[in-house]
Design an enzyme around this catalytic site. Structure first.
Site, short mmCIF file in Angstrom:
data_model
loop_
_atom_site.label_atom_id
_atom_site.label_comp_id
_atom_site.label_asym_id
_atom_site.label_seq_id
_atom_site.Cartn_x
_atom_site.Cartn_y
_atom_site.Cartn_z
N GLU A 1 -2.19 -3.17 13.74
CA GLU A 1 -1.21 -4.10 14.31
C GLU A 1 -1.74 -4.74 15.60
O GLU A 1 -1.49 -5.91 15.87
CB GLU A 1 0.10 -3.36 14.58
CG GLU A 1 1.24 -4.27 15.01
CD GLU A 1 2.58 -3.54 14.96
OE1 GLU A 1 3.26 -3.64 13.93
OE2 GLU A 1 2.93 -2.87 15.96
N ASP B 1 4.72 -3.61 4.55
CA ASP B 1 4.82 -2.15 4.55
C ASP B 1 5.66 -1.73 3.35
O ASP B 1 6.56 -2.47 2.93
CB ASP B 1 5.58 -1.68 5.81
CG ASP B 1 4.66 -1.37 6.97
OD1 ASP B 1 3.48 -1.77 6.93
OD2 ASP B 1 5.14 -0.72 7.94
N VAL B 2 5.44 -0.52 2.89
CA VAL B 2 6.21 -0.04 1.73
C VAL B 2 7.50 0.67 2.16
O VAL B 2 8.44 0.78 1.36
CB VAL B 2 5.35 0.86 0.82
CG1 VAL B 2 5.12 2.24 1.44
CG2 VAL B 2 5.97 0.98 -0.56
N PHE C 1 0.86 -1.17 0.00
CA PHE C 1 0.00 0.00 0.00
C PHE C 1 0.91 1.23 0.00
O PHE C 1 1.82 1.32 0.83
CB PHE C 1 -0.78 -0.08 1.32
CG PHE C 1 -2.07 0.64 1.34
CD1 PHE C 1 -3.21 0.06 0.80
CD2 PHE C 1 -2.17 1.88 1.94
CE1 PHE C 1 -4.43 0.70 0.86
CE2 PHE C 1 -3.39 2.55 1.99
CZ PHE C 1 -4.52 1.95 1.45
C1 5GW Z 1 0.85 8.08 7.14
C2 5GW Z 1 0.89 8.70 8.36
C3 5GW Z 1 0.91 7.96 9.51
C4 5GW Z 1 0.89 6.60 9.41
C5 5GW Z 1 0.85 5.96 8.20
C6 5GW Z 1 0.80 6.72 7.04
C7 5GW Z 1 0.76 6.06 5.74
C8 5GW Z 1 0.94 4.68 5.66
C9 5GW Z 1 0.60 6.79 4.53
O1 5GW Z 1 0.43 8.02 4.48
N1 5GW Z 1 0.63 6.12 3.35
C10 5GW Z 1 0.80 4.76 3.30
O2 5GW Z 1 0.84 4.20 2.19
N2 5GW Z 1 0.93 4.04 4.45
C11 5GW Z 1 1.02 2.58 4.36
O3 5GW Z 1 0.83 1.99 5.64
C12 5GW Z 1 2.43 2.18 3.92
O4 5GW Z 1 2.38 0.94 3.23
C13 5GW Z 1 3.12 2.02 5.25
O5 5GW Z 1 4.32 1.27 5.14
C14 5GW Z 1 2.03 1.34 6.06
C15 5GW Z 1 2.20 1.42 7.59
O6 5GW Z 1 2.52 2.74 8.01
P1 5GW Z 1 3.96 3.10 8.58
O7 5GW Z 1 4.98 2.42 7.71
O8 5GW Z 1 4.10 4.57 8.73
O9 5GW Z 1 3.96 2.43 9.99
P2 5GW Z 1 5.29 2.13 10.86
O10 5GW Z 1 4.75 1.40 12.05
O11 5GW Z 1 6.22 1.30 10.05
O12 5GW Z 1 5.92 3.46 11.19
MN MN Z 2 6.46 0.90 8.11
#
Ligand code: 5GW
Ligand code: MN
Length: 343
Positions: free
Chosen positions: A294, A202-203, A112
Site C-alpha cells: 500500500e 482485497d478478498v 487473491f
Molecule cells: C495474512 C496475514 C497478514 C496479512 C495478510 C494476509 C493475507 C492476505 C493472507 O493470508 N491471505 C491473503 O489472501 N491475503 C490477501 O491480501 C487477501 O486478498 C487480502 O484481502 C489482501 C490484503 O490483506 P488484508 O486484507 O489482511 O489487509 P488489510 O489491510 O485489509 O487488513
Molecule cells: Mn483487506
C-alpha cells in the site's frame, strides 16, 4: 411620489411568477431535508446553479454544506481533484450513458485468496454477482493456494471465473506483497488479450451496493475511508527516505487504500511493475515499507496521478466515524479476527 399602478401590477405579477417557479423547481420532500440540514439557506448562492439533474445539484449542495460543518473545505468531498480528475460520488454520473459507452468493455476482477483468507472468497464472489458490473462482460481472476476448495458461485451471463494456483508464502508481509509480483506477470501475459480494464480488490470485503462502469478509467484508486478527512501531513505514507516508497512531507493528495484500485491493463502493468521493483529494492536493503504494498502504491500515485479517484463510497468499514457523509456503502470490509486469520 407613489409608484404607478402599472409598476405595482408588474411587480406583483413578477413575485407570483417567482413563487410558482420556486415551487416547481424544488421537490418539497428533499427541500425540507435540505432546509433541516442547513438551518435554512446559508450558502445557497454556491448551490443554486440550475443544473439539469436536480439530484446531482442536491448531492453537490449537501456535500458543500457538510464541508462547511467540517470547518473548512475538504478536497476529498469535491467532485473533482486539483488535477481535474473526477472524484466519484453518488449523483455525479449518469449510469445509463456510461453503460451505453461501455457496452462492449471487458472487465477483469483480480483477487487473491490464500491460506485462511479463502473463507472470504464465497461471500466476495456471491455479492459481486449482485453488485459488481452487472450487465457487463466480467472475468474473475482468482489466485489461491487451494483451487479445489473454491466453491463457484452461480454466475450470470457474460461472466466467468478463472482459478489460478499460487503458492502461499510463509510470512504474511510476503503474502500481501506477492500480489504485485503476480499482477505484473498476469497483466503482461494473459490479461492483455482478454480484458480492457482490470479492477484489483482485497478478498476480505463484500459488495453491498452498485459498483459499475463509473469507476473505470486509465488509472483509478480509492481514498482510504479512515483518512479521507485528514490533512496530507497526517497520512501514513512511508516517510523514511531510505525506502523506495518514500513520500516527502508536502507531497501527496489522498491516502489511497490498496483494497480497490485499477485501470487499463497496460496501466496496471506499469503500476505493479513500479511497486514490485520498489518492494525488491527495499528487500535488498533489508527494510519494508510501513504499509507494505500500500505504501508503494501511494508513492506511485503521487507521481502518476489517478485519472479518477473513488470516494469512500467504494471502500467503507461500518466501524468508522463519519458514515453519515457516505450515502452509498458499496464495498464493505468484513470484520475479521486479525490474530486468527493471520496464523
Ligand atoms: C495474512 C496475514 C497478514 C496479512 C495478510 C494476509 C493475507 C492476505 C493472507 O493470508 N491471505 C491473503 O489472501 N491475503 C490477501 O491480501 C487477501 O486478498 C487480502 O484481502 C489482501 C490484503 O490483506 P488484508 O486484507 O489482511 O489487509 P488489510 O489491510 O485489509 O487488513
Ligand atoms: Mn483487506
Amino acid at each position: 411620489m407613489l409608484p404607478s399602478k402599472q409598476y405595482v401590477i408588474g411587480a406583483t405579477l413578477m413575485m407570483v411568477l417567482l413563487i410558482i417557479v420556486s415551487i416547481c423547481l424544488y421537490n418539497p420532500e428533499r427541500m425540507s431535508q435540505f432546509k433541516q440540514k442547513t438551518g435554512w439557506l446559508q450558502n445557497v448562492n454556491d448551490c443554486s446553479q440550475k443544473l439539469d439533474d436536480k439530484s446531482t445539484e442536491l448531492a453537490h449542495c449537501e456535500r458543500n454544506l457538510l464541508m462547511n460543518d467540517l470547518n473548512g473545505r475538504k478536497a476529498s468531498l469535491n467532485a473533482v481533484t486539483s488535477w481535474l480528475a473526477p472524484i466519484i460520488w453518488d449523483g455525479i454520473y449518469n449510469l445509463k450513458t456510461l453503460n451505453e459507452q461501455h457496452k462492449d468493455t471487458r472487465i477483469g476482477l483480480f483477487v487473491f485468496a490464500v491460506k485462511k483468507y479463502i473463507r472470504f472468497l464465497g461471500p466476495f464472489l456471491e455479492t459481486a454477482e449482485h453488485f459488481f458490473m452487472v450487465g457487463h462482460n466480467v472475468t474473475y481472476y482468482v489466485f489461491t493456494d487451494n483451487v479445489n476448495n473454491v466453491v463457484k458461485p452461480k454466475m450470470g451471463e457474460g461472466r466467468n471465473l478463472q482459478l489460478h494456483e499460487v503458492s502461499a508464502d510463509k510470512r504474511w508481509q510476503d503474502v500481501s506483497m506477492r500480489r504485485m509480483e503476480i499482477l505484473t506477470a498476469i497483466t503482461k501475459e494473459r490479461m492483455a488479450n482478454e480484458i480492457d480494464y482490470l479492477v484489483c480488490a482485497d478478498v476480505d470485503m463484500v459488495f453491498n451496493d452498485h459498483m459499475g462502469v463509473e469507476i473505470l478509467g486509465d488509472r483509478f484508486a480509492t481514498m482510504h475511508p479512515a483518512y479521507f478527512l485528514d490533512e496530507p501531513q497526517g497520512f501514513s505514507y512511508e516517510r523514511r527516505p531510505i525506502s523506495a516508497a518514500y513520500i516527502p512531507y508536502g507531497e501527496g493528495d489522498f491516502y489511497y487504500m490498496a483494497a480497490l484500485y485499477g485501470g487499463k491493463v497496460e496501466e496496471i502493468y506499469k503500476l505493479s511493475t513500479a511497486c514490485h521493483n520498489g518492494i525488491k529494492e527495499d528487500q535488498k536493503k533489508n527494510i519494508e515499507a510501513v504499509w507494505q504494498e500500500e505504501s508503494h502504491l501511494n508513492r506511485y500515485l503521487v507521481y502518476n496521478k489517478p485519472t479518477k479517484v473513488l470516494s469512500p463510497e467504494y471502500i467503507w468499514d461500518t466501524d468508522l466515524p463519519n458514515g453519515e457523509l457516505i450515502k452509498r456503502k458499496r464495498f464493505l470490509a468484513v470484520h475479521k479476527n486479525h490474530e486468527e486469520v493471520r496464523n
